[in-house]
Design an enzyme around this catalytic site. Structure first.
Site, PDB file in Angstrom:
ATOM      1  CB  CYS A   8      -0.754  34.001  37.044  1.00  0.00           C
ATOM      2  SG  CYS A   8      -1.387  32.698  37.921  1.00  0.00           S
ATOM      3  CE  LYS A  29      -3.864   2.015   2.181  1.00  0.00           C
ATOM      4  NZ  LYS A  29      -3.412   3.666   2.608  1.00  0.00           N
ATOM      5  CB  CYS A  66      -0.594  29.493  37.340  1.00  0.00           C
ATOM      6  SG  CYS A  66       0.037  29.705  35.582  1.00  0.00           S
ATOM      7  CG  ASP A 106       1.693   7.350   3.173  1.00  0.00           C
ATOM      8  OD1 ASP A 106       0.224   7.868   2.688  1.00  0.00           O
ATOM      9  OD2 ASP A 106       2.123   7.338   3.727  1.00  0.00           O
TER      10      ASP A 106
HETATM   11  S1  IVH Z   1      -6.417   0.142  -4.866  1.00  0.00           S
HETATM   12  C1  IVH Z   1     -11.479   0.461  -5.173  1.00  0.00           C
HETATM   13  N1  IVH Z   1      -4.004  -0.777  -4.099  1.00  0.00           N
HETATM   14  O1  IVH Z   1      -4.925   3.380  -0.722  1.00  0.00           O
HETATM   15  C2  IVH Z   1     -10.147   0.824  -4.280  1.00  0.00           C
HETATM   16  N2  IVH Z   1      -4.968   1.074  -3.776  1.00  0.00           N
HETATM   17  O2  IVH Z   1      -6.293   3.507   1.404  1.00  0.00           O
HETATM   18  C3  IVH Z   1      -8.236   1.498  -5.710  1.00  0.00           C
HETATM   19  N3  IVH Z   1      -3.586   2.398  -2.536  1.00  0.00           N
HETATM   20  O3  IVH Z   1      -7.642   5.123  -2.693  1.00  0.00           O
HETATM   21  C4  IVH Z   1      -6.997   1.251  -4.587  1.00  0.00           C
HETATM   22  N4  IVH Z   1      -1.027   1.866  -2.301  1.00  0.00           N
HETATM   23  O4  IVH Z   1      -4.903   5.719  -3.148  1.00  0.00           O
HETATM   24  C5  IVH Z   1      -4.932  -0.109  -3.741  1.00  0.00           C
HETATM   25  N5  IVH Z   1      -1.591  -1.168  -4.097  1.00  0.00           N
HETATM   26  C6  IVH Z   1      -2.671  -0.674  -3.898  1.00  0.00           C
HETATM   27  C7  IVH Z   1      -2.500   0.589  -3.342  1.00  0.00           C
HETATM   28  C8  IVH Z   1      -3.434   1.369  -2.728  1.00  0.00           C
HETATM   29  C9  IVH Z   1      -2.134   2.274  -2.023  1.00  0.00           C
HETATM   30  C10 IVH Z   1      -4.132   4.138  -2.367  1.00  0.00           C
HETATM   31  C11 IVH Z   1      -4.757   4.052  -3.158  1.00  0.00           C
HETATM   32  C12 IVH Z   1      -6.396   4.095  -2.129  1.00  0.00           C
HETATM   33  C13 IVH Z   1      -6.123   4.888  -0.405  1.00  0.00           C
HETATM   34  C14 IVH Z   1      -6.807   3.764  -0.142  1.00  0.00           C
END
Ligand code: IVH
Length: 679
Positions: free
Chosen positions: A412, A118, A409, A120
């Site tokens: 004061c 995921k 305090c 960021d």
């Molecule tokens: S799939 C329908 N895959 O995380 C959902 N999202 O917290 C589509 N993100 O809006 C997202 N890595 O901006 C997907 N490997 C990944 C991701 C990912 C980061 C983000 C994306 C999403 C957000 C949700």
């Protein structure tokens, strides 16, 4: 208060907080709370709404993704919405998701899931028509994003043309700033004597939302693609693997760390593995996304209005580091609340350097038993707010002593008070210089009276000289007194003139700003606006009884009581008299007063850009709301009418047509606002 009331009050309160944080994060790229705290608020709201479906409002933040797009960039409607993801904060929640999948797939136990990192960063959707990049947009609220084509075109990894392409393909993924580049940028910032950026995610978001593409180019953003939006004329696709193959064959960057599993233990192992090496890659990751691999399975599970059911984000727990707690000090706020905070040896955690952290109150310090000199664990949930988790007691020296809350305090010297049932300690001396100073700074801040030229030092000088003892005195300041006080060099005359000018202008600030400036506890901007409109002037608010304030739709008992208490206090009455005497405008101008509530109970959706009577769509929405109506962004069965502006997308029109909802132009919006119905 009945449970019904408390649920609905809490839901309203949570919605308001979530909206404000959303706005800060998405529209201003400047988060106001940590991810973990934001998630906690959202989850609490979801829990209430699950328990009490009657409290779900159409524009609840649980239904929306992100924030409204800002006015800075042209809006882009996503034909296929860009959704959010549901979060799993631990393995239990991840397993619960897995069980839901088993159920949703009719008891099927053997199905493939795909694990991805995921990233960021910032989600974007890139549209290629006949192989040419024609548009790139941010996610925005999921349905309407912002046109950032020019900036996306500066990212080297994103091809401007793709070969062998479908007639139309929308590539979705994450724009990010490599960590190494982030560090390099910060070295440059420091060299230039400018403030370093907070973290790679926000720097990436800020970079993509630049007006000048050359600035974006210089940041050297990067991109990972992971999904498709609309596709016309593409190959047949049945699995996640097909998606990645297509993306790759089109020349888009696909992250190599993608794995498919059918055994759920392997999924957990993948999460564990990446949790332990989350800092290895040169891009920030904050979790693992787990998705059903088979596209027909995804179709079967479908989506809620916010997120697909077929995917979940396993979020890494907040990062922790240890550092030395140098000392504990306290600060005194405008309400007199005394807050202890930790002074830390600076430590880099969760993407930025932390040197201070709030310890909230006496009980928190005692519960954590943190002592000056301790080695402590510091945590930062991805973003802004650092927290001291606790001491590493094994590293504690024998002579260490528990910290004691001060009895007096620090500003004061008056004895501090703490009453039973309240975790907070207060300085109850209204004339306490720290209280007065923070109160004045709050009053003059941008969201309140917006007075420039009153920095911390000047405020301190004004208060200690006795020239100012409350905000009412600011408007009685004169040039000579200020020159006497601030004189040290000749440039001060200009400073004093500017300050007096700024104070003069502040006399005309709208009433809600005055209310905010007064620092009434629990009173936020929207409630202040509502109260100002309803009562029309400060005197009527001050004379209104608790019942009258509480009877306003949208004002809960907590706010009502706080407002009533504030105005019944004799000191506050005096301050207001001073404001009045010194020519501060304390009423609502014509035009800001409530319009007749002709649209009560009606929902009117506005789409496209308006050019006639309303300069922006937002203004049209405000006009609808000020007449008692609602103006959500999506068309539903309960929509009364759809107002169509120029360049509107087709999807809302289609939906309105299929539901038999009248589609009208701007002229008819005028009629609606006047009569409450269509002619
Ligand atoms: S799939 C329908 N895959 O995380 C959902 N999202 O917290 C589509 N993100 O809006 C997202 N890595 O901006 C997907 N490997 C990944 C991701 C990912 C980061 C983000 C994306 C999403 C957000 C949700």
């Amino acid at each position: 208060m009945s449970e019904d009331d408390s649920d609905s009050d809490r839901a309203a309160e949570l919605s308001a907080q979530i909206r404000a944080h959303n706005e800060a994060y998405h529209s201003r790229d400047n988060p106001s709370v940590s991810d973990a705290e934001f998630d906690a608020l959202l989850r609490e709201l979801i829990a209430i709404e699950t328990r009490r479906p009657d409290l779900v409002v159409e524009d609840s933040p649980t239904r929306a993704v992100g924030a409204q797009p800002s006015q800075m960039f042209a809006p882009v409607e996503h034909d296929v919405p860009m959704m959010s993801l549901e979060n799993a904060m631990d393995f239990e929640e991840l397993e619960a998701w897995h069980e839901r999948m088993v159920k949703g797939l009719d008891g099927l136990r053997e199905f493939r899931v795909v694990c991805e990192l995921k990233f960021d960063g910032l989600a974007v959707s890139i549209r290629y028509e006949n192989g040419k990049l024609v548009q790139a947009a941010t996610r925005g609220n999921g349905r309407v994003g912002e046109d950032v084509t020019h900036n996306v075109l500066t990212i080297d990894q994103i091809p401007h043309r793709i070969g062998n392409a479908p007639d139309l393909v929308e590539v979705r993924g994450e724009v990010y700033l490599p960590v190494s580049r982030f560090e390099e940028l910060n070295r440059e910032q420091i060299k230039k004597g400018e403030a370093p950026y907070v973290n790679p995610r926000n720097t990436a978001a800020g970079s993509i939302r630049q007006k000048d593409p050359s600035v974006t180019k210089d940041r050297k953003l990067s991109f990972w693609s992971y999904q498709l939006g609309q596709v016309i004329g593409g190959p047949e696709m049945t699995s996640s693997n097909d998606t990645f193959q297509l993306l790759q064959s089109l020349g888009l960057p696909v992250n190599p760390e993608v794995r498919e599993y059918s055994d759920f233990d392997d999924v957990k192992a993948f999460c564990e593995l990446w949790m332990s090496k989350r800092h290895d890659p040169d891009y920030e990751i904050d979790g693992v996304v787990v998705k059903l691999a088979d596209l027909s399975h995804r179709d079967l599970l479908g989506s809620t209005s916010r997120a697909p059911r077929w995917a979940i984000a396993f979020k890494f727990p907040p990062e922790e580091k240890t550092t030395r707690l140098l000392d504990i000090d306290v600060s005194v706020g405008r309400t007199g609340r005394v807050t202890p905070f930790a002074i830390l040896e600076p430590v880099f955690v969760g993407g930025s350097t932390v040197s201070m952290a709030t310890l909230h109150n006496e009980d928190q310090v005692a519960a954590k038993d943190v002592r000056p000199g301790d080695v402590v664990v510091v945590r930062k949930a991805g973003d802004v707010i650092p927290e001291v988790v606790g001491p590493v007691t094994s590293e504690r020296t024998r002579d260490s002593e528990a910290w004691r809350f001060p009895l007096y305090c620090p500003a004061c010297g008056s004895r501090l008070e703490r009453v039973a049932g309240d975790a907070n300690t207060y300085c109850v001396n209204r004339a306490c210089s720290a209280r007065v100073e923070t109160g004045i700074s709050h009053f003059t801040s941008r969201n309140a009276m917006d007075i420039e030229g009153l920095g911390e030092r000047t405020v301190g000088a004004l208060v200690s000289s006795g020239l100012v003892s409350d905000v009412g005195d600011l408007f009685a300041l004169n040039k000579n007194a200020l020159l006497d006080l601030l004189v040290s060099d000749s440039s001060n005359e200009t400073l004093v003139n500017n300050l007096l000018n700024s104070i003069d202008q502040a006399r005309l600030r709208p009433l809600p700003n005055v209310l905010i400036g007064l620092g009434i506890e629990h009173l936020g901007p929207s409630a202040a606006e509502l109260i100002a409109r309803k009562f029309g002037n400060l005197e009527r608010i001050a004379n209104a009884g608790l019942d009258e304030i509480e009877s306003l739709d949208g004002i809960g008992p907590v706010i009502a009581k706080s407002v009533a208490d504030f105005f019944s206090d004799s000191h506050n009455k005096l301050v207001i008299e001073k404001l009045q005497l010194n020519g501060v405008r304390l009423d609502v101008l014509e035009g800001e007063v409530d319009a007749p509530q002709v649209l009560e109970g009606k929902s009117v959706v506005v789409t496209g850009s308006l050019e006639g009577w309303f300069v922006t769509r937002d203004e049209a929405k405000k006009a609808i709301i000020s007449r008692g109506g609602k103006s959500p962004s999506a068309v539903s069965r309960s929509t009364y009418a759809l107002v169509l502006g120029a360049d509107a997308g087709q999807s809302k029109v289609d939906r309105a047509e299929s539901l038999g909802i009248p589609i009208v132009g701007e002229a008819q919006l005028r009629t609606l606002l006047e009569r409450g119905e269509l002619s």
